[in-house]
Design an enzyme around this catalytic site. Structure first.
Site, PDB file in Angstrom:
ATOM      1  N   CYS A   1       6.091  -3.997  16.297  1.00 40.29           N
ATOM      2  CA  CYS A   1       5.815  -2.895  17.280  1.00 40.29           C
ATOM      3  C   CYS A   1       4.489  -3.479  17.798  1.00 40.29           C
ATOM      4  O   CYS A   1       3.485  -3.586  17.003  1.00 40.29           O
ATOM      5  CB  CYS A   1       5.739  -1.747  16.761  1.00 40.29           C
ATOM      6  SG  CYS A   1       7.577  -1.351  16.202  1.00 40.29           S
TER       7      CYS A   1
ATOM      8  N   GLU B   1       0.891  -1.098  -0.030  1.00 38.42           N
ATOM      9  CA  GLU B   1       0.107  -0.002  -0.124  1.00 38.42           C
ATOM     10  C   GLU B   1       0.695   1.242   0.076  1.00 38.42           C
ATOM     11  O   GLU B   1       1.982   1.415   0.649  1.00 38.42           O
ATOM     12  CB  GLU B   1      -1.093   0.054   1.204  1.00 38.42           C
ATOM     13  CG  GLU B   1      -1.787  -1.143   1.167  1.00 38.42           C
ATOM     14  CD  GLU B   1      -2.859  -1.054   2.218  1.00 38.42           C
ATOM     15  OE1 GLU B   1      -3.871  -1.565   2.051  1.00 38.42           O
ATOM     16  OE2 GLU B   1      -2.433  -1.095   3.484  1.00 38.42           O
TER      17      GLU B   1
ATOM     18  N   CYS C   1      -1.329   5.939   9.796  1.00 33.60           N
ATOM     19  CA  CYS C   1      -0.206   5.272  10.453  1.00 33.60           C
ATOM     20  C   CYS C   1      -0.772   3.973  11.211  1.00 33.60           C
ATOM     21  O   CYS C   1      -1.411   4.048  11.880  1.00 33.60           O
ATOM     22  CB  CYS C   1       0.430   6.280  11.701  1.00 33.60           C
ATOM     23  SG  CYS C   1       0.831   7.750  10.768  1.00 33.60           S
TER      24      CYS C   1
ATOM     25  N   CYS D   1       3.546   8.550   0.819  1.00 36.16           N
ATOM     26  CA  CYS D   1       3.795   7.853   1.848  1.00 36.16           C
ATOM     27  C   CYS D   1       4.019   6.457   1.327  1.00 36.16           C
ATOM     28  O   CYS D   1       3.457   5.689   0.913  1.00 36.16           O
ATOM     29  CB  CYS D   1       3.016   7.598   2.942  1.00 36.16           C
ATOM     30  SG  CYS D   1       3.222   6.542   4.350  1.00 36.16           S
TER      31      CYS D   1
ATOM     32  N   CYS E   1       6.263  -6.723   7.752  1.00 36.51           N
ATOM     33  CA  CYS E   1       7.453  -5.966   8.909  1.00 36.51           C
ATOM     34  C   CYS E   1       7.854  -7.154   9.890  1.00 36.51           C
ATOM     35  O   CYS E   1       6.769  -7.601  10.417  1.00 36.51           O
ATOM     36  CB  CYS E   1       6.937  -4.675   9.450  1.00 36.51           C
ATOM     37  SG  CYS E   1       8.413  -3.685  10.412  1.00 36.51           S
TER      38      CYS E   1
ATOM     39  N   CYS F   1       1.069  -1.761  15.899  1.00 34.48           N
ATOM     40  CA  CYS F   1       1.125  -1.440  14.418  1.00 34.48           C
ATOM     41  C   CYS F   1       0.376  -2.858  13.931  1.00 34.48           C
ATOM     42  O   CYS F   1       1.371  -3.904  13.963  1.00 34.48           O
ATOM     43  CB  CYS F   1       2.442  -1.371  14.217  1.00 34.48           C
ATOM     44  SG  CYS F   1       2.679  -0.871  12.338  1.00 34.48           S
TER      45      CYS F   1
HETATM   46  N1  SAH Z   1       9.019   1.049  10.300  1.00 37.33           N
HETATM   47  C1  SAH Z   1       9.322   2.612  10.619  1.00 37.33           C
HETATM   48  C2  SAH Z   1       8.191   3.223   9.446  1.00 37.33           C
HETATM   49  C3  SAH Z   1       6.985   3.063   9.626  1.00 37.33           C
HETATM   50  S1  SAH Z   1       6.413   4.831   9.792  1.00 37.33           S
HETATM   51  C4  SAH Z   1       9.010   3.095  11.595  1.00 37.33           C
HETATM   52  O1  SAH Z   1       8.675   2.491  12.654  1.00 37.33           O
HETATM   53  O2  SAH Z   1       9.454   4.307  11.979  1.00 37.33           O
HETATM   54  C5  SAH Z   1       4.857   4.380  10.667  1.00 37.33           C
HETATM   55  C6  SAH Z   1       4.735   5.267  11.825  1.00 37.33           C
HETATM   56  O3  SAH Z   1       3.242   4.908  12.283  1.00 37.33           O
HETATM   57  C7  SAH Z   1       5.691   4.564  13.032  1.00 37.33           C
HETATM   58  O4  SAH Z   1       5.877   5.847  13.672  1.00 37.33           O
HETATM   59  C8  SAH Z   1       4.739   3.819  13.646  1.00 37.33           C
HETATM   60  O5  SAH Z   1       5.306   3.572  15.108  1.00 37.33           O
HETATM   61  C9  SAH Z   1       3.526   4.619  13.827  1.00 37.33           C
HETATM   62  N2  SAH Z   1       2.246   3.718  13.966  1.00 37.33           N
HETATM   63  C10 SAH Z   1       2.189   2.370  14.104  1.00 37.33           C
HETATM   64  N3  SAH Z   1       1.036   1.943  14.558  1.00 37.33           N
HETATM   65  C11 SAH Z   1       0.211   3.016  14.775  1.00 37.33           C
HETATM   66  C12 SAH Z   1      -1.116   2.950  15.235  1.00 37.33           C
HETATM   67  N4  SAH Z   1      -1.788   2.009  15.667  1.00 37.33           N
HETATM   68  N5  SAH Z   1      -1.534   4.368  15.433  1.00 37.33           N
HETATM   69  C13 SAH Z   1      -0.527   5.348  15.260  1.00 37.33           C
HETATM   70  N6  SAH Z   1       0.429   5.451  14.744  1.00 37.33           N
HETATM   71  C14 SAH Z   1       1.180   4.089  14.661  1.00 37.33           C
END
Ligand code: SAH
Length: 355
Positions: free
Chosen positions: A117, A93, A336, A106, A113, A120
């Protein structure tokens, strides 16, 4: 039959070498590079300033791979989410986010991944594979083909699916092509790479001289909490991460960005904000506060707006630049942390089950 070489994803030097191997001058390589990335050409026949005989030879020996635009969803707030199909049936996506003046693209760097986390959805999907440089670049070409008259992509952010620094070589190669004046010509200061904090690769990126902006997904200011939210913290704890970031060669007038997803009752208390102030003291940085985007399989909750603002106030009163970032495209799961796909094969299976 000859195996054709896919030119999409080759660097300028590699394209020059490719044409040299076929007895052509380096200049032809530059033309090819510009056609493929600068103009987004999808066939050699379009390359009208190359001799016809050369175009024919290229068509025999090479191809110009491309992602297939499988679908588009448009959010109430104007955010557009594109589903792009890869040649092996995987799908990724890519999101286009409008604001008043420009569009931000984006991009994804992996299918799924590996970093897991806790909050996520891409993490929940697990790791499927790295994207190739050509597949990262091609996302921008797919978006560009779909722009309305007068629309322009101003910023690129590597904040889609995947961890860009886990796919270091392909990501850096893609960024080089995206920034090259003969390629897509995005100035590095308009490109932001976001990482969960892979320290050796952060150091390498600093040394690469690429000059793109760096964002770090922090989400917690103590190891005890970060270990739970961002498991890679057990390998690169905060002390190690912050030491690397304090040594990071920031160009003048630029700042590091920290992303901090605010989760109700987990990392949004006033002590958490004060810990964060202590951790970031003296760093040239800004913080983007992202109130958690909820989803049925995410076990955490989003804090109230008051809580979010109270957290921001503590940071601001300590002199830290902190903005609250409302995620865009939540109604179409383009926000995000909500990007997740299934491969074409699996999608077809599901469709078969439904019919
Ligand atoms: N792997 C990299 C790039 C992804 S950026 C990184 O982690 O930085 C995507 C962003 O969205 C990251 O900051 C991630 O932590 C955040 N994110 C992940 N799940 C989310 C959620 N449920 N709500 C808001 N932000 C989230």
């Amino acid at each position: 039959m000859l195996n054709k070489i896919d030119l999409k994803g080759l660097s300028l030097e590699e394209m020059e070498r490719f044409v040299a191997d076929h007895g052509e001058s380096a200049y032809r390589g530059r033309q090819l590079f510009h056609w493929i990335y600068g103009h987004g050409a999808s066939a050699f026949a379009e390359m009208t300033d190359l001799p016809i005989a050369l175009r024919a030879r290229l068509a025999e020996r090479a191809s110009i791979g491309a992602l297939v635009h499988l679908g588009r969803e448009v959010s109430r707030d104007g955010t557009r989410k594109y589903l792009c199909g890869c040649t092996d049936g995987q799908a990724i996506e890519t999101v286009l986010i409008p604001d008043e003046r420009r569009l931000t693209a984006c991009l994804s760097t992996q299918v799924g991944c590996a970093l897991a986390c806790a909050f996520c959805l891409t993490g929940h999907m697990g790791f499927v594979r790295h994207l190739q440089a050509g597949e990262i670049v091609d996302q921008v070409l797919v978006l560009q083909q779909d722009l309305q008259p007068g629309e322009r992509i101003g910023n690129l952010v590597l904040m889609g699916m995947g961890e860009p620094l886990h796919n270091y070589d392909a990501t850096v190669k893609a960024l080089t092509i995206l920034a090259h004046p003969l390629g897509l010509a995005y100035p590095p200061r308009r490109i932001t790479l976001s990482t969960v904090g892979l320290v050796p690769e952060i150091v390498r990126l600093g040394q690469s001289g690429l000059g793109v902006n760096l964002a770090v997904s922090l989400h917690a200011a103590t190891d005890e909490l970060r270990d739970r939210l961002v498991p890679i913290n057990r390998r690169y704890p905060l002390k190690v991460l912050m030491t690397a970031l304090r040594a990071y060669p920031l160009p003048p007038r630029r700042r590091l960005t920290f992303e901090y997803v605010l989760i109700d009752g987990v990392n949004d208390r006033s002590e958490d904000a004060r810990e964060l102030v202590r951790l970031l003291r003296g760093l040239r940085c800004k913080i983007n506060l992202l109130p958690l985007n909820e989803a049925p399989t995410i076990l955490f909750r989003r804090p109230s707006q008051e809580h979010v603002e109270a957290f921001q106030r503590i940071l601001k009163s300590a002199g830290i630049l902190a903005t609250i970032r409302e995620s865009r495209g939540r109604d179409i799961s383009a926000a995000c942390g909500l990007l997740a796909t299934v491969s074409t094969e699996k999608r077809l299976d599901t469709q078969a089950c439904l019919t």
